[in-house]
Write an enzyme that holds these catalytic residues in place. Structure first.
Site, mmCIF file in Angstrom:
data_model
loop_
_atom_site.group_PDB
_atom_site.id
_atom_site.type_symbol
_atom_site.label_atom_id
_atom_site.label_comp_id
_atom_site.label_asym_id
_atom_site.label_seq_id
_atom_site.Cartn_x
_atom_site.Cartn_y
_atom_site.Cartn_z
ATOM 1 N N CYS A 81 0.835 -1.212 0.000
ATOM 2 C CA CYS A 81 0.000 0.000 0.000
ATOM 3 C C CYS A 81 0.871 1.264 0.000
ATOM 4 O O CYS A 81 1.475 1.566 -1.019
ATOM 5 C CB CYS A 81 -0.979 -0.065 1.163
ATOM 6 S SG CYS A 81 -2.394 1.005 0.920
ATOM 7 N N HIS A 175 -3.070 -5.448 1.768
ATOM 8 C CA HIS A 175 -2.365 -5.662 3.044
ATOM 9 C C HIS A 175 -2.436 -7.111 3.516
ATOM 10 O O HIS A 175 -3.229 -7.415 4.415
ATOM 11 C CB HIS A 175 -3.022 -4.808 4.132
ATOM 12 C CG HIS A 175 -2.861 -3.350 3.993
ATOM 13 N ND1 HIS A 175 -1.811 -2.654 4.532
ATOM 14 C CD2 HIS A 175 -3.634 -2.425 3.389
ATOM 15 C CE1 HIS A 175 -1.936 -1.366 4.272
ATOM 16 N NE2 HIS A 175 -3.046 -1.194 3.579
ATOM 17 N N GLU A 177 -0.616 -8.530 5.543
ATOM 18 C CA GLU A 177 -0.237 -8.580 6.970
ATOM 19 C C GLU A 177 -1.450 -8.463 7.890
ATOM 20 O O GLU A 177 -1.337 -8.704 9.090
ATOM 21 C CB GLU A 177 0.799 -7.497 7.285
ATOM 22 C CG GLU A 177 0.305 -6.065 7.344
ATOM 23 C CD GLU A 177 0.103 -5.404 5.972
ATOM 24 O OE1 GLU A 177 0.180 -6.102 4.939
ATOM 25 O OE2 GLU A 177 -0.137 -4.176 5.950
HETATM 26 N N1 GLN Z 1 -3.458 6.291 0.887
HETATM 27 C C1 GLN Z 1 -2.240 6.038 1.583
HETATM 28 C C2 GLN Z 1 -1.088 6.825 0.981
HETATM 29 O O1 GLN Z 1 -1.256 7.545 0.051
HETATM 30 C C3 GLN Z 1 -1.894 4.579 1.619
HETATM 31 C C4 GLN Z 1 -2.898 3.826 2.452
HETATM 32 C C5 GLN Z 1 -2.376 2.584 3.096
HETATM 33 O O2 GLN Z 1 -1.177 2.328 3.186
HETATM 34 N N2 GLN Z 1 -3.284 1.817 3.648
HETATM 35 O O3 GLN Z 1 -0.012 6.741 1.453
#
Ligand code: GLN
Length: 201
Positions: A81, A175, A177
């Site tokens: 992410c 994710h 994890e």
């Molecule tokens: N939207 C977040 C970002 O731009 C990422 C979100 C996440 O890691 N769950 O960093």
């Protein structure tokens, strides 16, 4: 008993969940906050969180250049992410002052699937992960707008690229994890073991 040490960049984000998942996948897992700690790991996870915050803290802690150097040097690295955003060579819509570590030939779009309350979960088939789809948890997730020739697309959702691998770098929009299913971390630990076993060139 484990022969492989994997760090989790511990500046902001869901560090603890990655440490647990890595240990379950058979690695010795440790938080990394300082360049000396980075120097000691065989591989590194860049966690989910907020990518602008993580990038600013990495600069502040003197970690940005050492991170780039290790990733360019071939250290296995896995970004989830926000961590995926950090591994992108280019962000489509960066916030001011937002830098990336880079290393994966891809352009990412931040918050591509919508706002926090549009977060969702979906079954995702990931190439290289045996045993059926993984449970993908998408939280204000990015997607990969385009992947370059060097980057292999290993998962898509709704026609959008959500996981990519390039050499020793792995990135997922979602994710693993957070799910208790450690197969993606297992894939990464295997990548790191392979790299370590090959030894210095
Ligand atoms: N939207 C977040 C970002 O731009 C990422 C979100 C996440 O890691 N769950 O960093």
């Amino acid at each position: 008993m484990s022969d492989i040490v994997i760090g989790v960049l511990a500046l902001q984000g869901d560090v603890r969940e990655h440490l647990v998942a890595l240990a379950a996948a058979g690695a010795v897992a440790r938080p990394v906050r300082r360049p000396e700690e980075l120097a000691e790991v065989d591989g590194l996870v860049l966690p989910g969180g907020e990518s602008t915050t993580i990038s600013k803290l990495a600069v502040l802690f003197g970690l940005m250049e050492p991170l780039r150097a290790r990733v360019q040097g071939g250290m296995p690295v896995y970004g989830t992410c926000a961590g995926m955003i950090l591994l992108a060579d280019k962000i489509l819509d960066p916030r001011s002052g937002q830098e990336t570590v880079g290393g994966v030939d891809m352009i990412v779009r931040r918050n591509a699937f919508g706002r926090q309350n549009e977060s969702f979960e979906a079954a995702v088939e990931v190439r290289g992960v045996e045993g059926g789809p993984v449970h993908g948890v998408f939280i204000r997730a990015p997607w990969v707008e385009s992947a370059g020739a060097g980057a292999e697309v290993i998962a898509e959702h709704d026609g959008h690229i959500v996981a990519v691998r390039q050499g020793n770098a792995l990135a997922t929009s979602f994710h693993p994890e957070l799910t208790g299913d450690h197969r993606v971390h297992g894939l990464f630990v295997d990548m790191a073991r392979g790299y370590k076993a090959a030894g210095p060139l």
